[in-house]
Write a protein that holds these residues in place. Structure first.
Motif, PDB file in Angstrom:
ATOM      1  N   SER A  70       0.811  -1.225   0.000  1.00  0.00           N
ATOM      2  CA  SER A  70       0.000   0.000   0.000  1.00  0.00           C
ATOM      3  C   SER A  70       0.840   1.268   0.000  1.00  0.00           C
ATOM      4  O   SER A  70       0.358   2.338  -0.347  1.00  0.00           O
ATOM      5  N   ARG A  89       1.746   2.027  -8.730  1.00  0.00           N
ATOM      6  CA  ARG A  89       1.260   3.132  -7.907  1.00  0.00           C
ATOM      7  C   ARG A  89       2.203   4.331  -8.025  1.00  0.00           C
ATOM      8  O   ARG A  89       3.416   4.172  -8.166  1.00  0.00           O
ATOM      9  N   TRP A 142      -4.384  -0.617  -7.729  1.00  0.00           N
ATOM     10  CA  TRP A 142      -4.431  -1.500  -6.565  1.00  0.00           C
ATOM     11  C   TRP A 142      -4.768  -2.918  -7.015  1.00  0.00           C
ATOM     12  O   TRP A 142      -5.583  -3.126  -7.920  1.00  0.00           O
TER      13      TRP A 142
END
Length: 488
Positions: free
Chosen positions: A256, A284, A323
């Motif tokens: 994350s 990301r 994600w």
């Protein structure tokens, strides 16, 4: 902590757990709030949620999580006293050791849940001892090899955890290790068969008793409380994997907080294209530049950062997404390798599904985990074991491609090694498995330590009952019957 609570109540039919969740305006992000709401909506029997919310204290330094938690001691104490429950023990998150004072005030024993592995726990204890007794400074040791009790091989200083290289963060780590020693025991998210050497090393010290209770994971495919994808997007990823040959896809996912700058993204893209392997890449954006605590977001359009024409050229063999539903992807038959940041949860998930890894650590203790996987356990290929997000270093396409090729090669001995660990990790939580037995031992120790802390008198009847059980076991031994150590 939530998954640990569920695991404990599942293993002990009369146990009831109160799970304290502390939030404030600065910590109650959308993801945190969404997850806490989902817990309340899908209640777990015998796991009671205590959600404490309050205002931020302007006198506390911004971003100092330990100080923020310590400031909540009175609120936690009052909330616990307001319930009708009689508590027999506290299990603290590793960042909540300030609550030791509350446990002492209430007269109950404290335990710690350590979500990383046993080798890293031993490392934290030893590095704190070196600092306190010999004045060890990690930032001055990056060019040497260091010997630690829980590791077979010397640890290169270049893979010391990032936080230890900064004075403020190192001081927090040492303080936490000192607090860990004040507990009655430590539940570690590991498996005896995985970290036998490290666990044996810890057992020879005067540190608190260690209970290997892992793997503590959330592998439920229907749990979307923390997902940033819609169900349709999840399905689209899985459908694409369904069309790929078995063990043919390299999965790149960095957690994350794992993101990259535009220049590094281009190097990764060139490496994937050059390797010739199929891939699924969770990409990301790194926000705010290199830092010890990075934040990431999804790209609006990945084409804006990828090399021109990359998506069109690789459309038959690759997918670039934001994600990723990591557990569901690792469970898929088409995934043959996992390029990972080496977070401990991701490491355990990879072992659970038997998927070999290539290590690319970014922050926290991930460099240490990378060393453990590549050199100690020999279950992973290396891309760059000493990489740190805050360095701003660019890893070349050649290095990345070499690591991917090593990961995906057909006769990869790491695949067999990972399959062995897969069986061991899964077996640990079965009835009679090492972690299952360790959980049972922990619950029995809670009863003993609670009586000790509370001053409760053991009755004559309890002594008689225990003595009778002991004599029955002795008779079984005389007959040559086998009795497991935990039962004895």
């Amino acid at each position: 902590m939530v998954e640990l609570a569920k695991l404990l109540v599942h293993r002990h039919s009369t146990l009831v757990i109160s799970l304290v969740i502390i939030t404030s305006p600065s910590t109650a992000t959308a993801a945190v709030t969404r997850y806490a709401d989902s817990l309340a909506a899908a209640a777990t029997p015998r796991v009671n949620l205590l959600r404490l919310t309050g205002e931020d204290d302007p006198s506390l330094p911004a971003g100092n999580a330990l100080s923020v938690i310590a400031s909540q001691k009175t609120r936690v104490r009052d909330a616990l006293l307001s319930t009708a429950a009689r508590f027999s023990g506290f299990v603290l998150d590793m960042f909540c050791t300030s609550m030791l004072d509350v446990a002492e005030e209430l007269g109950v024993p404290s335990y710690l849940f350590f979500p990383s592995g046993a080798a890293f726990l031993g490392f934290m204890f030893h590095i704190q001892e070196l600092h306190d007794e010999e004045g060890f400074v990690a930032a001055e040791s990056t060019g040497v090899e260091l010997v630690f009790p829980g590791l077979v091989r010397p640890l290169p200083g270049k893979v010391l955890p990032s936080g230890l290289l900064h004075e403020e963060w190192a001081a927090k780590s040492y303080r936490m290790a000192r607090d860990f020693r004040k507990t009655k025991g430590i539940l570690v998210n590991t498996v005896t068969e995985l970290e036998t050497y490290a666990l044996e090393s810890l057992s020879r010290t005067d540190n608190p008793k260690v209970y290997p209770v892992g793997p503590v994971l959330n592998l439920r495919p229907d749990d979307t409380s923390s997902s940033e994808l819609s169900g349709e997007e999840d399905d689209d990823v899985i459908q694409w994997l369904d069309q790929q040959p078995e063990s043919s896809v390299a999965f790149l996912c960095f957690g994350s907080m794992g993101g990259f700058c535009a220049e590094q993204v281009k190097e990764i893209a060139c490496a994937l294209e050059g390797s010739g392997h199929r891939f699924l890449w969770s990409l990301r954006r790194l926000e705010g530049g290199p830092t010890l605590t990075p934040t990431t977001t999804d790209y609006g359009d990945v084409r804006e950062v990828l090399p021109e024409g990359f998506v069109d050229r690789t459309t038959e063999v690759g997918r670039v997404i934001g994600w990723a539903p990591q557990a569901a992807v690792l469970a898929h038959r088409s995934v043959g390798g996992f390029v990972s940041h080496c977070g401990w949860n991701s490491t355990l998930e990879s072992m659970w599904f038997g998927v070999p890894m290539a290590t690319w650590p970014l922050y926290a203790e991930q460099q240490f985990n990378s060393f453990l996987l590549v050199k100690e356990l020999k279950t992973a290929a290396e891309i760059k074991m000493d990489y740190r997000t805050e360095s701003g270093e660019i890893v070349s396409a050649e290095e990345i491609e070499r690591g991917i090729r090593s990961l995906m090669e057909q006769n990869n001995p790491r695949k067999e090694k990972m399959k062995e660990f897969c069986d061991k990790v899964r077996g640990a939580l079965m009835d009679g498995g090492s972690s299952s037995s360790s959980i049972a031992e922990f619950i029995e120790d809670i009863k003993i330590n609670y009586r000790s802390e509370s001053g409760k008198i053991v009755t004559t009847e309890e002594v008689k009952r225990g003595t009778k059980s002991l004599m029955e076991l002795a008779k079984q031994l005389d007959k040559g019957d086998r009795i497991c150590t935990n039962e004895w």
